[in-house]
Design a protein around this motif. Sequence first.
Motif, PDB file in Angstrom:
ATOM      1  N   LYS A 179       0.788  -1.124   0.061  1.00 35.08           N
ATOM      2  CA  LYS A 179      -0.119  -0.146  -0.192  1.00 35.08           C
ATOM      3  C   LYS A 179       0.919   1.304  -0.045  1.00 35.08           C
ATOM      4  CE  LYS A 179      -4.530  -1.306   1.456  1.00 35.08           C
ATOM      5  NZ  LYS A 179      -4.506  -1.998  -0.042  1.00 35.08           N
ATOM      6  N   ASN A 217       3.155   0.364  -2.373  1.00 37.22           N
ATOM      7  CA  ASN A 217       2.644  -0.204  -3.705  1.00 37.22           C
ATOM      8  C   ASN A 217       3.412   0.337  -4.723  1.00 37.22           C
ATOM      9  OD1 ASN A 217       0.603  -1.060  -5.644  1.00 37.22           O
ATOM     10  ND2 ASN A 217      -0.722   0.411  -4.966  1.00 37.22           N
ATOM     11  N   ARG A 264       5.600  -6.150  -6.733  1.00 38.15           N
ATOM     12  CA  ARG A 264       5.661  -5.120  -6.103  1.00 38.15           C
ATOM     13  C   ARG A 264       6.815  -4.873  -5.104  1.00 38.15           C
ATOM     14  NH1 ARG A 264       1.902  -5.113  -8.747  1.00 38.15           N
ATOM     15  NH2 ARG A 264      -0.326  -4.490  -8.339  1.00 38.15           N
TER      16      ARG A 264
END
Lengths: 340, 260
Positions: A7, A96, A163
């Motif tokens: 995130k 992220n 990621r």
Amino acid sequence: MDLKAYKNVYVFAEQRDGVIQPVAYELLGKARELADDLGEKVVALLLGHQVREKAASLVEMGADEVIVADSPELKDYLTEQYAQVLYQIITANKPNIVLYGATTIGRDLAPRLASRLRTGLTADCTRLEIAEKENEPGEKEFRMTRPAFGGNLMATIICPNNRPQMSTVRPGVMQKREKETGRKGTVTDFQPQFDRSKFKVKLIGKVKNNAANADITAAKVLVSGGRGVHDKAGFDKLQGLADCLGGMVASSRAMVDAGVMDHAYQVGQTGKTVRPDLYVACGISGAIQHLAGMEESGYIVAINKDKFAPIFSVADLGIVGDLHKIVPMLTERLKKEMAE
Amino acid sequence: MNIIVCIKQVPDTTEIKIDPVKGTLIREGVPSIMNPDDKGGLELALRMKDMYGANVTVITMGPPQADLILREALAMGADRAILLTDRKFAGADTLATSYALAGAIKTMDYDLIIAGRQAIDGDTAQVGPEMAEHLGLPQVSYVVDAQLTDHHSLMVKKEDEECVQTLEVEGKCVLTVLASAYQARYMSVSGIMEAYSREVEIWTADKIEVEEEKLGLKGSPTKVFRSYPKALKTPGELHEVSEEEAVELIVSKLKEKHII
């Protein structure tokens, strides 16, 4: 890899000699948009020595959080020192997206990290956006667009299964936000653990390049010269016009390769990306690599003897003619204009 | 001293034109060349060979026709040439490319690895640093000069936006070099004659130290979602007028746009 565990949009806030580089603020502007589209936070990463007080300016320019790693080891940029710290922060926080300026620092550091993290990296992006996935309505996707084949082609790149998603962006491409004085954000200190046995590169010294003070990316007006300018004396004419308009001179690659102008003045794919209010292209034929570096300028005037020169395809006002006559006449005319 | 130089065959992007009607790339007739920064890197290696004595190996990953730039490198003075070619490498992004190159280099003896800063078809500047990480070696990018010191370390000059930095590197490393650093030498006539009879070693994925799932398209985290020719800007006005009229035109436009 659990993609949902990753995130927030991180920005590597590059500083040199304690000064945050303009590209960091530009990236924060873009990161703010991306994070808002995703419903996530913007986090700035500030590495250096005695730089903590600069964190507030990153918050004012769009960061929700600033992670500061402050250590004498981080005073000057060195690949391994910086890579170790960023690797630790990234593996601990699981961002992220991570954005870097496409500077000599960002383009050295980001690939090193991409390889250490085994993730994708897209270089020199000119557009970044969050879009809906084509086959999965409601699912979002980060799209990175960059020029390829020397600017002849644009490619949109995705990083679907790894990621963080990382990209570098050239200075001058993104727009920074208005400074928001008093904006609230948190500042977190990070204590890096260094593996000094890996430090194999030592900075012995730095010598300033004389032309380095020439930051053509900051100029509002650029009078730029190509092969048609011929020589130093030709550039003196351009300098006269630039002085009159409160601008700077710039150069195409041809005149840098010919040794007439320093690389610091070069506009284009292997030089700088500029977007002044006014770009006057004198005797520049307009190779695609040059156009890639200046076509976003506010207003483009081109002066060239060859009416088929590609520069005219991006010029708002094209003049077929001899710059060696027109530029000095224009300079005199403008001086009169200003005097009135 | 053993030096490995990584080179790439690229289309000469300065020769690519856009079809003005269809807006597509015209690739026919575009020559393939040794990437300019890589040629700068090869020149650095050959200069070190001239100064200190060294064995220079060039390696490229690409299709069979990349043989051509390896022979050019031999004709310039390289001692050994390796072509890394296999369908398994196809579709590789920078991470998978750097992984394959590192896998090949791991099987070799070397003291120094040199690559170009970036290739003119992709302009990423990523393969050098990514490869250095796979090999666990330090890197210096944007290199304009390198010399051996008396105590066998390397003194490297690197150009950033503002400065020329001097860096000392201990042990093996990867350097990525700028084309502008050196004027590359020409191929010698005898070198050209010889280059065509010399062996270019062909290496496939089986010959190098790699895990197959990290190669090619499969091993590439980034994917091309779409590519398209750059949107052409609508051209503005073009005037072929006297110098006096040209000056008046420019002044009136600058006023109209509130630039002056």
